[in-house]
Design a protein around this motif. Structure first.
Motif, PDB file in Angstrom:
ATOM      1  N   TRP A  24      -8.310  17.212   4.026  1.00 33.64           N
ATOM      2  CA  TRP A  24      -7.595  16.780   2.818  1.00 33.64           C
ATOM      3  C   TRP A  24      -6.635  15.639   3.158  1.00 33.64           C
ATOM      4  O   TRP A  24      -6.496  14.678   2.386  1.00 33.64           O
ATOM      5  N   GLN A  25      -5.982  15.753   4.321  1.00 35.36           N
ATOM      6  CA  GLN A  25      -5.050  14.699   4.710  1.00 35.36           C
ATOM      7  C   GLN A  25      -5.780  13.389   4.975  1.00 35.36           C
ATOM      8  O   GLN A  25      -5.305  12.308   4.624  1.00 35.36           O
ATOM      9  N   GLU A  26      -6.940  13.498   5.598  1.00 37.25           N
ATOM     10  CA  GLU A  26      -7.711  12.289   5.877  1.00 37.25           C
ATOM     11  C   GLU A  26      -8.188  11.641   4.583  1.00 37.25           C
ATOM     12  O   GLU A  26      -8.141  10.417   4.422  1.00 37.25           O
ATOM     13  N   ALA A  27      -8.639  12.488   3.626  1.00 40.13           N
ATOM     14  CA  ALA A  27      -9.058  11.955   2.331  1.00 40.13           C
ATOM     15  C   ALA A  27      -7.878  11.330   1.595  1.00 40.13           C
ATOM     16  O   ALA A  27      -8.017  10.296   0.935  1.00 40.13           O
ATOM     17  N   ALA A  28      -6.700  11.964   1.715  1.00 42.41           N
ATOM     18  CA  ALA A  28      -5.510  11.411   1.076  1.00 42.41           C
ATOM     19  C   ALA A  28      -5.143  10.068   1.696  1.00 42.41           C
ATOM     20  O   ALA A  28      -4.741   9.123   0.990  1.00 42.41           O
ATOM     21  N   ARG A  29      -5.260   9.954   3.016  1.00 38.59           N
ATOM     22  CA  ARG A  29      -4.938   8.673   3.688  1.00 38.59           C
ATOM     23  C   ARG A  29      -5.915   7.588   3.240  1.00 38.59           C
ATOM     24  O   ARG A  29      -5.504   6.448   2.986  1.00 38.59           O
ATOM     25  N   ARG A  30      -7.206   7.928   3.139  1.00 42.74           N
ATOM     26  CA  ARG A  30      -8.183   6.928   2.666  1.00 42.74           C
ATOM     27  C   ARG A  30      -7.843   6.478   1.245  1.00 42.74           C
ATOM     28  O   ARG A  30      -7.981   5.303   0.899  1.00 42.74           O
ATOM     29  N   ARG A  31      -7.401   7.426   0.414  1.00 40.25           N
ATOM     30  CA  ARG A  31      -7.033   7.084  -0.958  1.00 40.25           C
ATOM     31  C   ARG A  31      -5.841   6.119  -0.956  1.00 40.25           C
ATOM     32  O   ARG A  31      -5.805   5.158  -1.724  1.00 40.25           O
ATOM     33  N   TRP A  32      -4.880   6.386  -0.086  1.00 40.08           N
ATOM     34  CA  TRP A  32      -3.691   5.525   0.011  1.00 40.08           C
ATOM     35  C   TRP A  32      -4.086   4.127   0.474  1.00 40.08           C
ATOM     36  O   TRP A  32      -3.603   3.118  -0.049  1.00 40.08           O
ATOM     37  N   ILE A  33      -4.963   4.064   1.443  1.00 38.51           N
ATOM     38  CA  ILE A  33      -5.428   2.761   1.934  1.00 38.51           C
ATOM     39  C   ILE A  33      -6.120   1.993   0.808  1.00 38.51           C
ATOM     40  O   ILE A  33      -5.917   0.776   0.650  1.00 38.51           O
ATOM     41  N   ASP A  34      -6.931   2.653   0.026  1.00 36.54           N
ATOM     42  CA  ASP A  34      -7.602   1.995  -1.107  1.00 36.54           C
ATOM     43  C   ASP A  34      -6.575   1.442  -2.102  1.00 36.54           C
ATOM     44  O   ASP A  34      -6.745   0.345  -2.648  1.00 36.54           O
ATOM     45  N   GLU A  35      -5.509   2.225  -2.345  1.00 42.22           N
ATOM     46  CA  GLU A  35      -4.467   1.763  -3.269  1.00 42.22           C
ATOM     47  C   GLU A  35      -3.793   0.502  -2.724  1.00 42.22           C
ATOM     48  O   GLU A  35      -3.522  -0.450  -3.469  1.00 42.22           O
ATOM     49  N   LEU A  36      -3.494   0.516  -1.428  1.00 46.60           N
ATOM     50  CA  LEU A  36      -2.857  -0.656  -0.823  1.00 46.60           C
ATOM     51  C   LEU A  36      -3.790  -1.866  -0.847  1.00 46.60           C
ATOM     52  O   LEU A  36      -3.349  -3.003  -1.034  1.00 46.60           O
TER      53      LEU A  36
END
Length: 996
Positions: free
Chosen positions: A143-155
Motif C-alpha cells: 500500500w505504501q509503495e502504491a501510495a508513493r507511485r500515486r504521489w509521484i504521478d501527482e508531482l
C-alpha cells in the motif's frame, strides 16, 4: 479437516458436481428459488435468504446444478466448516465414485476440502476457504509503495519529471518525516478506496506470495464456480480479489459462475455499495422471511412499537430551542425583506402590474417557482400561508390564495428555508455580513453548517434528543416489566443500542446525561444503569456487553466467576457500588459466547449490548424479547438485528419472539415539529414482516384453538391464510396508526399512555400470535411449507365522500387496471404472448368497497418478475401521490364509476351516463380529481392518449391537460393543492406474502 486434496490421481469429469444427489427433499421455498434462477456458465446470481432458511444448502444445490468444480468463500473458519459438513450431510455421489479421503464421512460422500488444491494431486469437487486466505496483504508495504507511485504521478502532473519527483520525496522523507508519513498515509487510504480500479497486475502486486499461490492453485485445478457466502462483507478489497479471480478464470477459457449468498444485501446508502453492486448486481431471488417462518424453520415474531415523550429536562431544552427558532423565523423570514424573498421563491418573475389572482402570468410564475425548486417553494408557501404573522403585500394578497394547502413546516424545513435565504439574499450583499454571521450561528446551534459553498446538514437538537432520550431507557423498563409479567422465568431479553455511549460533540448531549449522576449521554451504559434501578429487572442478572467492558450487578460475584470459567479470561473487576465492571480486552468473542450460554442456561435473563457486538452474527436461540433502541434503518441492519430473536429455541418449541421499537414523539406545545424518530420507525417497519389484522379484526390476535406445546398451528392447511405484509400499518393496525398520525403533531402524556396500553394488551397471548402466523401453514414432520411469492403491492385509501358514485374498491381496482393497460401497451411491462401468460392484477383486499374510514383497496401484479412488479407498483403509487417534479400531463378525472366490478368495464350505456354525471365535476368549482401523470407511466403524448382511453374505458370520464400550455398551469397547481390527491387519496407501497 485434512489437506486440500483427497490423494487421488487422474482428472475428474468436467462437471463433477453434476453427479451430486440430494439425500433429503428441499423445502417448498427452496424449490421456488431454484426454479427461479439459472446457474448457467458465466451467470452471476445474487441470492438473499434469512438466517435459518438453509442458505448453505441452497448454495450447494446451485453449485451442483452448474456441475463444475466449485470454490466457496466464507468470512470465518466456522462458516467454512459448515459448508463441508452440509455437503457431506445432504449430498451423495454415485457408487463407484472416488471416496472423500479427507474426512471420516461415508464412502459415498462428495469430495470436499478446506485448503487449496495441491499441485500434482486431484482437487476436491468443492473447496471451502475463507476470504482472508485469498486476500492477505502481508504488511503495509504494497500500500505504501502504491501510495508513493500515486504521489509521484501527482508531482509529474505538476511539471516534475519522475526522477526529480523521486528525489524530492526522498529529501522530504529525510528532512520532515512526519509530513512524508502523513502524505503516504492519506494517499494509501485513497488507493484502498479506489482499489477496484486497479488492473490485475496491480492487484497481484498487493497480495502476499501465499495468497497468489493459492489463487494459482485454484485456477490450475479447474475451478469454474465461485460461491461467496455472507457476500454483504464484499465491500472492502475482498470484492476486488473475487473479481480478480473471476477474471483469471475467464482468461483460462472458463465462463465463471458467481453465486452470492447473504441474509441481507447492503443498503444503497452504504459507502461501499457501488463496489458490491458492481460485483453481484441486483438481487436475483430472495427467500422471504414469511416462507421460512411458515415452514417452521424460524420462530414467528411480532413487531411492536412503544412510544414515549422526552424527559422533563429534555422537553424544557426543546421548548427553548423552539422559541429560539420561532423568533428567528419571525425576525428574518416574516420581515418585509423575508416576505419579498419568499414571494420570489414561489412566484419568480411575477410582473409588478398583476392586479388579479386569475392573471395567467401570476399562475405561470407560481408554476415556474414550484418547478424550479419544489421543496423550497413548498416550504415558502407553507410559511406565507401564515398570513396573520406578517404584513401582507399586494402580491401576497393575490398569490397566497392560489398556493396549495400544505402541512405546517417541520424543523428541518424551517432551517433549510433560513439557510437558503441567507445564501440568496445575505451572502451576496457585503453590507449584510453581520446578518449572515448571525444566521450562520443560529443554524449551527441546530446542527446545520452554512458556508459560501452551500448547506451541510448535521443533526438537529430535536434529532439528538428524540434519538437518545433518557425516556427511552425508562420505556425499556416498562416493556421488560410487562414481558416479564407475561413470560415469567421463560423471558430471555436483549436490549440493543447504537453504541456504549453517545460522545459526539453536540449541545443537546449535556441534557441527555443522567441529571443526578455523572454518566453517559445515552447508549448502552446509561440504559444499563436505568435498568439496574428497577428491583425486578435487577433480579434477572442483567449483563452489559460493550466493545470495552462487561458488567454484572453489584453483588453478583458468582456470575462474574462463571464468565471467567467459561472464557478462561482473568476479567479483573472493579466494584463501583452499582455494578461490577471488567475490561473485555481481546476476549470479546469469548464473552459473547459465554453470555449466550448463560442466557440459554437461565442464569442470565437480560442482556444489554451494542449493535456492533449483538447486531450481526450473534446466535442465541433462547432470546425471545428484543428491545431495539438503535437508530439504524437500513434493511440490512434491521433484518440482521431482528434475526437475533427469531432462531428456533429447542427449549421452547412454541416460541414467539417480540421485537420492540421505541419511538420518541414530541410533546404538544413544544413549539417544534419533527417526525425524525417516527420516520425511523416507519423505515424499520418497511423492512420487517408482520401479520396484519384482517378487516373487522382490529388489532390483537383472535382467540385461537387449543395449541400443543409443540406449536402446531390451529386449523392446519385448510385454515385461512394470514395477511402477512410489511409496513407500519401491519405493525400497529389502521386504528392505532390513525391515532399515531394525530399525535405526531404533538402528543399529551395521557394520549401516549393510552396508545401504549392498547398496544400492550394481550402480550401474554403468544399462543394466539403463533396461530395467526401459522394459520393454514403446512404441518407434518418434514415441515416443507407451501409455495408462495412476495408481491409488490399498493394500498389505496380515499377520503370519505371522495366519490360521487360507485364503490371505492371498484374505482381503485379499475384505476389500477388502466395503469396496467398503458404499461403493457407502451412496453413497460411484458404483456405475454400466445404461449406465455401475461401479467394479472390481483385485488388482495377489497376493503375499500365498504367505504369506511381508513378502508383500503390493495392491489398487486402477479405473473411478472420482481422488477416489473416493483415498477408497476411505483408507477401506480406515484400517480396517486402529490407530484414532486413537474409532470408533462395532468389527468382530470371524475370522482365516479358505474362499473359493477373493477374487472368488468362499464358498457356503452353506463359510460354515457357516467359522462353526463361527470360534466358537473369539471373545473375549479367541481369535485374532479387532478392526477399528475408520472413519466414512468407516460412520457409522450401518444402514451398519455393510451392512458386517457384506458381510464375512460375502465373507470369513467376524464380529460387531459398538457402542462406546457399556458391555460393548463392551473391544472398543475390543482394537482399539487386541494384538488389533487393531497388529503384526499393515500397510496402506500407494501410487500405482501402470497401462498398458493
Amino acid at each position: 479437516m485434512a489437506g486440500g486434496s483427497d490423494g487421488r490421481a487422474g482428472p475428474d469429469p468436467p462437471r463433477p458436481l453434476a453427479a451430486w444427489r440430494l439425500t433429503e427433499p428441499l423445502r417448498a421455498y427452496q424449490e421456488d428459488l431454484l426454479a427461479a434462477v439459472d446457474p448457467a456458465d458465466g451467470a452471476t446470481l445474487h441470492i438473499v435468504a434469512p438466517p435459518g432458511a438453509g442458505k448453505t444448502l441452497l448454495g450447494l444445490a446451485l453449485a451442483a446444478a452448474n456441475g463444475r468444480r466449485a470454490l466457496v468463500l466464507a468470512p470465518t473458519t466456522i462458516v467454512r466448516a459448515q459448508w463441508a459438513e452440509q455437503a457431506r450431510r445432504f449430498f451423495r455421489v454415485p457408487a463407484g465414485a472416488p471416496p472423500d479421503a479427507s474426512s471420516d464421512a461415508p464412502a459415498s460422500a462428495p469430495p470436499v476440502a478446506d485448503a487449496p488444491p495441491v499441485p500434482g494431486r486431484s482437487a476436491a469437487h468443492l473447496t471451502a476457504l475463507t476470504y482472508q486466505s485469498l486476500a492477505v496483504v502481508d504488511d503495509s508495504g504494497p500500500w505504501q509503495e502504491a501510495a508513493r507511485r500515486r504521489w509521484i504521478d501527482e508531482l509529474a502532473r505538476d511539471g516534475r519529471n519522475p526522477a526529480r519527483a523521486c528525489a524530492w520525496l526522498d529529501e522530504l522523507a529525510a528532512s520532515n518525516r512526519s509530513a512524508y508519513t502523513r502524505g503516504i498515509r492519506s494517499r494509501a487510504a485513497a488507493v484502498r478506496a479506489g482499489v477496484d480500479e486497479l488492473d490485475d497486475a496491480a492487484v497481484a502486486a498487493l497480495l502476499s506470495p501465499s495468497a497468489r499461490e493459492r489463487l494459482d492453485a485454484l485456477v490450475d485445478a479447474g475451478v469454474a464456480t465461485i460461491v461467496v457466502d455472507e457476500c454483504h462483507h464484499l465491500r472492502a478489497h475482498w470484492a476486488v480479489v473475487v473479481r480478480y479471480l473471476s477474471r483469471r478464470l475467464a482468461a483460462a477459457g472458463r465462463a465463471p459462475t458467481l453465486i452470492g449468498l447473504t441474509a441481507t444485501a447492503p443498503s444503497s446508502e452504504d459507502p461501499s455499495y457501488a463496489r458490491y453492486h458492481a460485483l453481484l448486481g441486483e438481487v436475483d431471488a430472495e427467500v422471504p422471511v414469511p416462507a421460512v417462518i411458515r415452514a417452521g424453520c424460524l420462530a414467528p415474531a411480532r413487531e411492536l412499537a412503544w412510544f414515549t415523550l422526552p424527559a422533563p429536562e429534555e422537553t424544557g431544552f426543546l421548548a427553548t430551542a423552539g422559541a429560539e427558532l420561532r423568533h428567528r423565523v419571525a425576525q428574518i423570514l416574516l420581515a418585509p425583506d423575508g416576505v419579498d424573498y419568499l414571494l420570489g421563491v414561489i412566484a419568480p418573475g411575477a410582473p409588478a402590474d398583476v392586479r388579479a389572482a386569475d392573471d395567467p402570468r401570476l399562475v405561470g410564475a407560481i408554476v415556474a417557482g414550484f418547478d424550479a425548486d419544489p421543496r423550497l417553494a413548498a416550504a415558502a408557501a407553507a410559511l406565507l400561508r401564515r398570513t396573520g404573522d406578517y404584513v401582507p403585500t399586494p402580491l401576497s394578497v393575490l398569490a397566497v390564495p392560489l398556493l396549495p394547502a400544505l402541512d405546517a413546516l417541520d424543523v428541518d424545513e424551517e432551517l433549510h428555508l433560513l439557510a437558503r435565504y441567507a445564501l440568496d439574499r445575505l451572502l451576496p450583499d457585503a453590507d449584510r455580513r453581520g446578518e449572515w454571521d448571525a444566521v450562520r450561528e443560529t443554524l449551527r446551534g441546530f446542527g446545520m453548517h452554512l458556508t459560501d459553498a452551500g448547506i451541510r446538514a448535521g443533526r438537529s437538537p430535536v434529532d439528538v434528543i428524540t434519538a437518545g432520550s433518557r425516556a427511552k431507557d425508562v420505556a425499556a423498563v416498562d416493556i421488560l416489566r410487562r414481558e416479564l409479567a407475561a413470560l415469567g422465568e421463560r423471558m430471555r431479553a436483549v436490549v440493543v443500542t447504537d453504541a456504549a455511549e453517545r460522545s459526539a460533540v453536540h449541545r443537546a448531549l449535556d441534557v441527555l446525561a443522567a441529571p443526578d449522576r455523572t454518566g453517559a449521554a445515552g447508549g448502552a451504559l446509561r440504559c444499563y444503569e436505568v435498568l439496574l434501578s428497577d428491583a425486578d429487572l435487577r433480579a434477572l442478572n442483567p449483563v452489559l456487553l460493550t466493545g470495552r467492558e462487561v458488567r454484572v450487578p453489584h453483588g453478583q460475584d458468582g456470575l462474574l466467576a462463571e464468565l471467567r470459567e467459561r472464557t478462561g479470561l482473568d476479567l479483573p473487576a472493579r466494584d463501583d457500588g452499582w455494578s461490577l465492571r471488567a475490561a473485555t480486552g481481546a476476549g470479546r468473542a469469548e464473552l459473547v459466547l459465554a453470555v449466550s450460554g448463560l442466557v440459554a442456561a437461565g442464569r442470565v435473563h437480560l442482556v444489554v449490548g451494542t449493535r456492533g457486538l449483538l447486531g450481526e452474527g450473534w446466535d442465541c436461540p433462547a432470546v425471545n424479547t428484543l428491545v431495539d433502541l438503535t437508530t439504524v434503518t437500513t434493511s440490512t441492519a434491521v433484518a440482521q438485528l431482528r434475526g437475533r430473536s427469531m432462531r428456533l429455541d429447542p427449549a421452547w418449541p412454541g416460541k414467539v419472539a417480540h421485537v420492540w421499537s421505541v419511538t420518541c414523539l414530541l410533546p404538544a406545545g413544544a413549539g417544534l415539529r419533527s417526525s425524525t424518530d417516527l420516520d425511523r420507525l416507519r423505515r424499520k417497519a418497511e423492512s420487517t414482516w408482520s401479520v396484519a389484522p384482517r378487516p373487522g379484526e382490529e388489532d390483537g390476535p383472535a382467540d385461537p384453538a387449543d395449541e400443543s406445546e409443540a406449536g402446531d398451528p390451529a386449523g392446519g392447511p385448510g385454515a385461512a391464510n394470514p395477511v402477512v405484509e410489511t409496513g407500519l400499518v401491519a405493525v400497529l393496525g389502521p386504528a392505532r396508526l390513525r391515532t399515531l398520525e394525530r399525535l405526531a403533531a404533538g402528543a399529551a402524556p395521557a394520549d401516549v399512555e393510552a396508545l401504549n396500553a392498547d398496544i400492550a394488551a394481550g402480550l401474554d397471548d403468544r399462543a394466539g400470535e403463533r396461530c395467526r402466523w401459522l394459520a393454514g401453514a403446512a404441518v407434518g414432520p418434514d415441515r416443507r411449507g407451501r409455495h408462495g411469492a412476495v408481491l409488490e403491492a399498493v394500498a389505496i385509501t380515499g377520503a370519505a365522500g371522495l366519490l360521487r358514485r360507485g364503490s371505492p374498491g371498484v374505482f381503485w381496482s379499475a384505476a389500477a387496471l388502466a395503469v396496467l393497460d398503458v404499461m403493457i401497451a407502451t412496453g413497460r411491462v411484458d404483456g405475454g404472448a400466445a404461449d406465455r401468460p401475461g401479467p394479472e392484477l390481483l385485488v388482495l383486499d377489497a376493503g375499500g368497497a365498504a367505504g369506511g374510514p381508513g378502508a383500503e383497496t390493495v392491489v398487486a401484479l402477479t405473473g411478472v418478475g420482481a422488477a416489473p412488479g416493483a415498477r408497476y407498483a411505483e408507477a401506480l403509487c406515484t400517480l396517486l401521490s402529490v407530484p414532486v417534479r413537474r409532470p408533462r400531463f395532468v389527468l382530470e378525472v371524475a370522482p365516479l364509476t358505474l362499473a359493477r366490478t373493477g374487472f368488468s368495464p362499464p358498457g356503452p350505456l353506463r359510460r354515457w351516463l357516467a359522462g353526463l354525471l361527470g360534466c358537473r365535476d369539471w373545473g375549479p368549482g367541481g369535485r374532479s380529481l387532478y392526477l399528475a401523470v408520472p413519466r414512468a407511466l407516460a412520457s409522450s403524448r401518444a402514451d398519455v392518449e393510451i392512458f386517457l382511453a384506458a381510464w375512460e374505458r375502465r373507470v369513467g370520464p376524464c380529460r387531459l391537460h398538457l402542462v406546457s400550455d399556458a391555460e393548463a398551469a392551473d391544472a398543475l397547481l390543482a394537482s399539487r393543492g386541494g384538488r389533487g390527491v393531497g388529503g384526499r387519496v393515500s397510496a402506500r407501497r407494501t410487500r405482501r406474502w402470497a401462498e398458493r
